[in-house]
Design an enzyme around this catalytic site. Sequence first.
Site, PDB file in Angstrom:
ATOM      1  CB  CYS A 523      39.526  54.273  40.341  1.00 16.11           C
ATOM      2  SG  CYS A 523      38.618  55.311  39.200  1.00 16.11           S
ATOM      3  CD  GLU A 612      43.850  59.403  54.546  1.00 16.91           C
ATOM      4  OE1 GLU A 612      43.115  58.410  54.418  1.00 16.91           O
ATOM      5  OE2 GLU A 612      44.857  59.609  53.853  1.00 16.91           O
ATOM      6  CG  HIS A 648      56.459  57.361  56.170  1.00 14.28           C
ATOM      7  ND1 HIS A 648      57.148  58.539  55.963  1.00 14.28           N
ATOM      8  CD2 HIS A 648      55.589  57.244  55.141  1.00 14.28           C
ATOM      9  CE1 HIS A 648      56.715  59.085  54.830  1.00 14.28           C
ATOM     10  NE2 HIS A 648      55.770  58.326  54.315  1.00 14.28           N
ATOM     11  CG  HIS A 701      54.772  63.884  45.739  1.00 13.59           C
ATOM     12  ND1 HIS A 701      55.296  64.245  46.963  1.00 13.59           N
ATOM     13  CD2 HIS A 701      53.837  62.945  45.993  1.00 13.59           C
ATOM     14  CE1 HIS A 701      54.676  63.553  47.905  1.00 13.59           C
ATOM     15  NE2 HIS A 701      53.786  62.763  47.340  1.00 13.59           N
ATOM     16  CB  CYS A 733      56.651  59.793  50.465  1.00 10.82           C
ATOM     17  SG  CYS A 733      55.307  58.604  50.643  1.00 10.82           S
TER      18      CYS A 733
HETATM   19  N1  GLN Z   1      56.533  52.368  52.890  1.00 10.16           N
HETATM   20  C1  GLN Z   1      55.669  52.969  51.920  1.00 10.16           C
HETATM   21  C2  GLN Z   1      56.468  53.308  50.677  1.00 10.16           C
HETATM   22  O1  GLN Z   1      57.628  53.567  50.782  1.00 10.16           O
HETATM   23  C3  GLN Z   1      55.035  54.227  52.460  1.00 10.16           C
HETATM   24  C4  GLN Z   1      54.016  54.795  51.518  1.00 10.16           C
HETATM   25  C5  GLN Z   1      53.214  55.952  52.077  1.00 10.16           C
HETATM   26  O2  GLN Z   1      53.616  56.647  52.959  1.00 10.16           O
HETATM   27  N2  GLN Z   1      52.054  56.195  51.544  1.00 10.16           N
HETATM   28  O3  GLN Z   1      55.933  53.331  49.583  1.00 10.16           O
HETATM   29 ZN    ZN Z   2      54.586  58.607  52.696  1.00 10.06          ZN
END
Ligand code: GLN
Ligand code: ZN
Length: 763
Positions: A523, A612, A648, A701, A733
């Site tokens: 959530c 999005e 990013h 991930h 990420c």
């Molecule tokens: N700067 C953010 C991180 O490193 C970027 C997160 C994202 O892209 N959702 O967590």
């Molecule tokens: Zn990211």
Amino acid sequence: MLTNIPGYPRIGSQRELKKACEQYWAGKISLERLELTARELRKENWTFLQAAGIDLIPSNDFSFYDQILDMSIALGVVPSRFKALQDTLANPTCLELYFAMARGYQKNNFDITAMEMTKWFDTNYHYIVPEFEIVQQYHLHRPKCVEEFLEARRLGITTKPVLTGLVTFILSGKIKDNHLTTSQVLQQLLPVYLQLLTSLQEAGAEWVQIDEPILVTDLDPTARELFHTTYHAISQAVPALKILLTTYFGGLEENTALAVQLPVQALHIDLVRAPEQLDSVLAALPEDKLLSLGVIDGRNIWKNNHATSLALINKALQQTGGHRLMLGTSCSLLHVPYDLEVETGLQPEIRQWMAFAKQKVAELRELQEIIAGNDQLLIANENSMDNRKIASIIHRPAVKARLEKITPADMQRHNIFALRQPLQHAALQLPLFPTTTIGSFPQTTEIRRLRADLKKGLITTETYEADLRNAITTTIHKQESLGLDVLVHGEFERNDMVEYFGEQLDGFAFTQNGWVQSYGTRCVKPPVIFGDVQRPGPMTVTWSRYAQSLTSKPVKGMLTGPITILQWSFVRNDQPRMNTAFQLALAIRDEVQDLEDAGISVIQVDEPALREGLPLRKAAHATWLEQAVKAFRLAVSTVSDTTQIHTHMCYAAFNDIIEHIAAMDADVITIETSRSQMELLEAFAQFRYPNEIGPGVYDIHSPRVPTVAEMEALLQKAVQLLPARSIWVNPDCGLKTRQWPETEMALRNMVTAARHMRLTASH
Ligand code: GLN
Ligand code: ZN
């Protein structure tokens, strides 16, 4: 006029379902206990809606994880990789398979990957993407919609079962075999879908809501054909059911004729997103059909403007007579929190302008009373709307004036990238294939506790800041010893990349319990942007300056971009969304300038949510993207040529928006590519993307540590496509969800891969 609720939140007002599911997954509670919680939550919703006098009360809007996955299970759309697992289960339709499909299954010698998840239209709700394969054999499984209908009836409540429409279901899925067409999938699924409806008819359902939001998107001739086939078959198969074809999130536009002519008894339209469609729908609607007017906003948390709704309702009344109308929320209330009453922490002045799910149900009844002649209610509502219009906490003349004065030059760097690049290279002195990370480092239990303790007042600000400085120091030293080139401070002070900024900006409010389901048991609690946005002072400068003081390597300043803040908040509805985005951009711009002034030479402005915000209709994409790009440029264009701006984004679909990504003119963009094996880079290569790119070389991930060889192989692919001096080396990420040991090993390998690349490049 019947009142109609298309769907209600289901996670529980205290997130009971989330907690129960997670306990069940951890083996802490039994299946019976989980099912009991679910029954209690359903009962609570039904009895509440019944007591509130709602005529069409939804059932089957409950879900343990996701309503699209429920439909996959009901129709037997189970990917073949789950077949072997399914065969071992005593009850092949049980929740074990269901959760395995949602979350993957690594038990009893199985290692099956989860099904993919993606955003439901333009919401922040994620659904489990159905997978269609040639080998699948569909048949009716566990008719949950029937069970829930009967369960409600045992409580003395007649409900309107809610089903995902078959066409939306198929078009939201993924066809896994090249030779399979959507029409073939429909041919196979339709008989099963009809069985499902037949069992509802047999159970004694009167109204059934079928959700086809795909009707508010661009449809090709095949999709239209799917609609004709499906709904003609339905009207033949279940003549006793009254079908309420439900659309939302936009207007029907050129699909109006298609929608009104389908052989169903009623049509629901979203008059919040697309009030203008009322005229064309009324003009086209056959006389024997009912129309459900979605007048109360199911996507936002503001109190309804009854006068606005009334104008729409009166128009519909004049043309149809009340007996053909229903009154409802624009869409399911799944997208708003439960109850405003518990939000005692909100400033009363702001709170009185808001309405959550429970309050929206009451608003429907108010509208009914107003139609019946209760002028007092209307006047009270008008007063509330009027005082919001002029409230001093909303309107900041200085912000509005600054926005008026923006010129194209404010959205333009001083020089073009070709001139900036050599200046930045000279200033930063980075090697070829420079290495960096995306910003966050592991959010350990200690770090989380530190923030929580500060919030609870258990530690002083001084202690908190000292501990945070220690965490930053350790992280900077780790990065130095790993040999990274552009360092980060680690984002330990941030709970969330939007909330952190919202909390420091004027114009934002925060709820205590305003949870909305994002996916499964996850959530989110979006901030509320209620007024003009203004930055009272620097938000990140202290931390970045401190981190930079520890090292001679550049430390990246780390900010969240205006579009991402917009997308992940509840946004005020009294001005166009883009105005709010531009106000956010100005606040970020000031922060960018302050970072530069503090000696930060690399600044990253994250925009992971840029995509999005794309409108559902293609025709509206270009205009929206142009505005979004302007907002980003306004946020970053204040800096000098030598300051390097990064952005990013973490998703894999750039083909259709690449020209706009290029128009953002970030000096460096870091993107997710490792899962798509650099395929994504082809879009950049073909476009001849001029600026620098950091294609993510490993997937954050998963805790798996990638090898040097595999990252090097990815980089080899990248140099085939792009000039070597444009390529950065970084993960996909941020690393906040990872643990330190695997993070250090992965980054060590990543730096080694970059070094190998430098050696080959210099030969
Ligand atoms: N700067 C953010 C991180 O490193 C970027 C997160 C994202 O892209 N959702 O967590
Ligand atoms: Zn990211």
